[in-house]
Design a protein around this motif. Structure first.
Motif, PDB file in Angstrom:
ATOM      1  N   ASP A  19       0.846  -1.181   0.000  1.00  0.00           N
ATOM      2  CA  ASP A  19       0.000   0.000   0.000  1.00  0.00           C
ATOM      3  C   ASP A  19       0.889   1.241   0.000  1.00  0.00           C
ATOM      4  O   ASP A  19       2.105   1.173   0.197  1.00  0.00           O
ATOM      5  CB  ASP A  19      -0.988  -0.006   1.178  1.00  0.00           C
ATOM      6  CG  ASP A  19      -0.295  -0.081   2.534  1.00  0.00           C
ATOM      7  OD1 ASP A  19       0.860   0.389   2.641  1.00  0.00           O
ATOM      8  OD2 ASP A  19      -0.905  -0.577   3.484  1.00  0.00           O
ATOM      9  N   LEU A  20       0.272   2.395  -0.224  1.00  0.00           N
ATOM     10  CA  LEU A  20       1.031   3.632  -0.359  1.00  0.00           C
ATOM     11  C   LEU A  20       1.708   4.019   0.949  1.00  0.00           C
ATOM     12  O   LEU A  20       2.806   4.592   0.947  1.00  0.00           O
ATOM     13  CB  LEU A  20       0.099   4.743  -0.838  1.00  0.00           C
ATOM     14  CG  LEU A  20       0.730   6.002  -1.442  1.00  0.00           C
ATOM     15  CD1 LEU A  20       1.744   5.645  -2.518  1.00  0.00           C
ATOM     16  CD2 LEU A  20      -0.347   6.906  -2.022  1.00  0.00           C
ATOM     17  N   GLU A 229      -3.931  10.417 -11.400  1.00  0.00           N
ATOM     18  CA  GLU A 229      -4.138   9.159 -10.685  1.00  0.00           C
ATOM     19  C   GLU A 229      -3.334   9.068  -9.397  1.00  0.00           C
ATOM     20  O   GLU A 229      -3.866   8.679  -8.348  1.00  0.00           O
ATOM     21  CB  GLU A 229      -3.795   7.979 -11.594  1.00  0.00           C
ATOM     22  CG  GLU A 229      -4.044   6.617 -10.935  1.00  0.00           C
ATOM     23  CD  GLU A 229      -3.744   5.451 -11.847  1.00  0.00           C
ATOM     24  OE1 GLU A 229      -3.910   4.303 -11.406  1.00  0.00           O
ATOM     25  OE2 GLU A 229      -3.339   5.690 -13.011  1.00  0.00           O
ATOM     26  N   ARG A 232      -4.806  11.107  -6.705  1.00  0.00           N
ATOM     27  CA  ARG A 232      -6.024  10.454  -6.209  1.00  0.00           C
ATOM     28  C   ARG A 232      -5.670   9.321  -5.256  1.00  0.00           C
ATOM     29  O   ARG A 232      -6.357   9.102  -4.249  1.00  0.00           O
ATOM     30  CB  ARG A 232      -6.856   9.920  -7.375  1.00  0.00           C
ATOM     31  CG  ARG A 232      -7.408  10.996  -8.293  1.00  0.00           C
ATOM     32  CD  ARG A 232      -8.574  10.469  -9.126  1.00  0.00           C
ATOM     33  NE  ARG A 232      -8.206   9.351  -9.969  1.00  0.00           N
ATOM     34  CZ  ARG A 232      -7.751   9.459 -11.217  1.00  0.00           C
ATOM     35  NH1 ARG A 232      -7.581  10.668 -11.753  1.00  0.00           N
ATOM     36  NH2 ARG A 232      -7.458   8.396 -11.930  1.00  0.00           N
ATOM     37  N   ASP A 233      -4.587   8.597  -5.552  1.00  0.00           N
ATOM     38  CA  ASP A 233      -4.165   7.522  -4.657  1.00  0.00           C
ATOM     39  C   ASP A 233      -3.787   8.061  -3.279  1.00  0.00           C
ATOM     40  O   ASP A 233      -4.130   7.471  -2.245  1.00  0.00           O
ATOM     41  CB  ASP A 233      -2.976   6.772  -5.246  1.00  0.00           C
ATOM     42  CG  ASP A 233      -3.351   5.922  -6.456  1.00  0.00           C
ATOM     43  OD1 ASP A 233      -4.561   5.703  -6.675  1.00  0.00           O
ATOM     44  OD2 ASP A 233      -2.434   5.491  -7.181  1.00  0.00           O
ATOM     45  N   THR A 236      -7.087   8.857  -1.499  1.00  0.00           N
ATOM     46  CA  THR A 236      -7.927   7.739  -1.085  1.00  0.00           C
ATOM     47  C   THR A 236      -7.226   6.794  -0.104  1.00  0.00           C
ATOM     48  O   THR A 236      -7.828   6.338   0.863  1.00  0.00           O
ATOM     49  CB  THR A 236      -8.402   6.943  -2.317  1.00  0.00           C
ATOM     50  OG1 THR A 236      -7.266   6.513  -3.081  1.00  0.00           O
ATOM     51  CG2 THR A 236      -9.296   7.802  -3.195  1.00  0.00           C
ATOM     52  N   GLU A 237      -5.938   6.529  -0.349  1.00  0.00           N
ATOM     53  CA  GLU A 237      -5.229   5.576   0.514  1.00  0.00           C
ATOM     54  C   GLU A 237      -4.702   6.203   1.798  1.00  0.00           C
ATOM     55  O   GLU A 237      -4.656   5.547   2.842  1.00  0.00           O
ATOM     56  CB  GLU A 237      -4.062   4.935  -0.248  1.00  0.00           C
ATOM     57  CG  GLU A 237      -4.488   4.025  -1.388  1.00  0.00           C
ATOM     58  CD  GLU A 237      -3.308   3.251  -1.957  1.00  0.00           C
ATOM     59  OE1 GLU A 237      -2.466   2.783  -1.167  1.00  0.00           O
ATOM     60  OE2 GLU A 237      -3.227   3.128  -3.200  1.00  0.00           O
TER      61      GLU A 237
END
Length: 338
Positions: A19-20, A229, A232-233, A236-237
């Motif tokens: 994950d980020l 993108e 946005r990640d 959201t993350e």
């Protein structure tokens, strides 16, 4: 031990299922990170785990704002530079200088500011990556700025500024008022303030939103969901959000004072909140490996460090939302997301 250099571009492009949060944590534990700047040059940013403040590593929101600026601000900066009127930026709490240098390589003239204890590493990175010295558009310098210190503010180079930016600068209630006061003093009626934040402390975040309107007539959230993108990640993350403050008030509204609720919850809000189970396991693995650069996020990058304020850890990943879930701990919310 050999020095390690981690590529931001490669890490974000190939996360190998991580994950980020994990990706950014691993970047923060490298001695250096490299980043392909808009100018075509590669930035090499030194991180320093020995710095006893939060300015020794690059925070997630710095990556998020740099990527957002590349998509939304760089065209404006390039046009202004071609007209011979480059746009000027002040960064508060610049830390290692990653964001400020990324902006400078987009064509902005940037002042990266920090408190004295962090300045040496910031100066090193600016001198190693400054675009004008490389014959490129844009410029970057490093200067001391302690929040709320009128002498430091008056001594800043480059004012007036078109933009004032900051990342992860809201994490302890005692620093919200000095931050807003400094933003107000460094801005004009034409300045846009951009703060990219994760919620580290519920009380601090609420206090910022309560008080910002006393200093700036417009307080808005930029819709990161409409961006590229990767941005946005981050939204959201990692629940990164981007706050825009504009239309600086000529006189600070008399109501600008820490609320009773904010003061009362300050001590609790500043406390270290538990990381998610997944992140804790990742942290334990780094410690078991004995790496000398395991990240320790303690201290204050603002005026609190000079004035004896509480040392605030910014480990929490608990973004505030105006709903019933706002006061839940981050670990609880992570469980719900699973």
């Amino acid at each position: 031990m050999a020095q390690t250099t981690a590529s931001v571009d490669a890490a974000l492009a190939r996360r190998n299922g991580d994950d980020l949060a994990t990706t950014c944590f691993e970047l923060a534990n490298a001695e250096h990170v490299s980043f392909a700047a808009s100018s075509g040059r590669t930035l090499l940013i030194r991180q320093d785990a020995a710095i006893p403040h939060t300015g020794g590593c690059i925070w997630e929101t710095s990556y998020a704002l740099a990527l957002w600026a590349r998509a939304h601000l760089e065209p404006i900066a390039r046009r202004a530079s071609k007209r011979g009127a480059p746009l000027r930026v002040l960064e508060l709490g610049a830390g290692c200088g990653f964001l400020g240098l990324a902006l400078a390589h987009m064509g902005f003239e940037v002042v990266c500011s920090e408190q004295p204890g962090v300045l040496a590493n910031l100066v090193h990175n600016v001198l190693a990556n400054e675009p004008r010295a490389l014959g490129l558009p844009g410029a970057c310098i490093a200067e001391v700025l302690r929040w709320g210190d009128s002498e430091d503010i008056a001594a800043l180079t480059g004012a007036p500024f078109n933009y004032v930016v900051g990342t992860d600068v809201v994490y302890i209630p005692e620093l919200v008022q000095p931050l807003l006061q400094t933003l107000w003093q460094c801005a004009t009626g034409e300045t846009a303030v951009l703060l990219c934040l994760q919620q580290r402390c519920v009380a601090s975040h609420r206090l910022l939103l309560e008080q910002a309107g006393f200093y700036f007539a417009r307080v808005e959230h930029e819709p990161l969901a409409d961006s590229v993108e990767l941005v946005r990640d981050f939204a959201t993350e990692l629940d990164c959000e981007l706050l825009r403050l504009t239309q600086r008030r000529e006189v600070i509204d008399p109501g600008a004072a820490p609320s009773a609720a904010g003061q009362a919850t300050g001590a609790a809000g500043a406390a270290r909140q538990p990381p998610s189970e997944k992140k804790e396991k990742k942290r334990q693995r780094h410690e078991e490996e004995g790496g000398p650069h395991t990240l320790q996020r303690v201290g204050s990058s603002g005026v609190g460090a000079q004035q004896g304020g509480a040392a605030a850890a910014r480990d929490s990943r608990a973004p505030w939302r105006p709903d019933a879930d706002a006061d839940a701990s981050h670990s609880e919310r992570q469980q719900r997301r699973r």
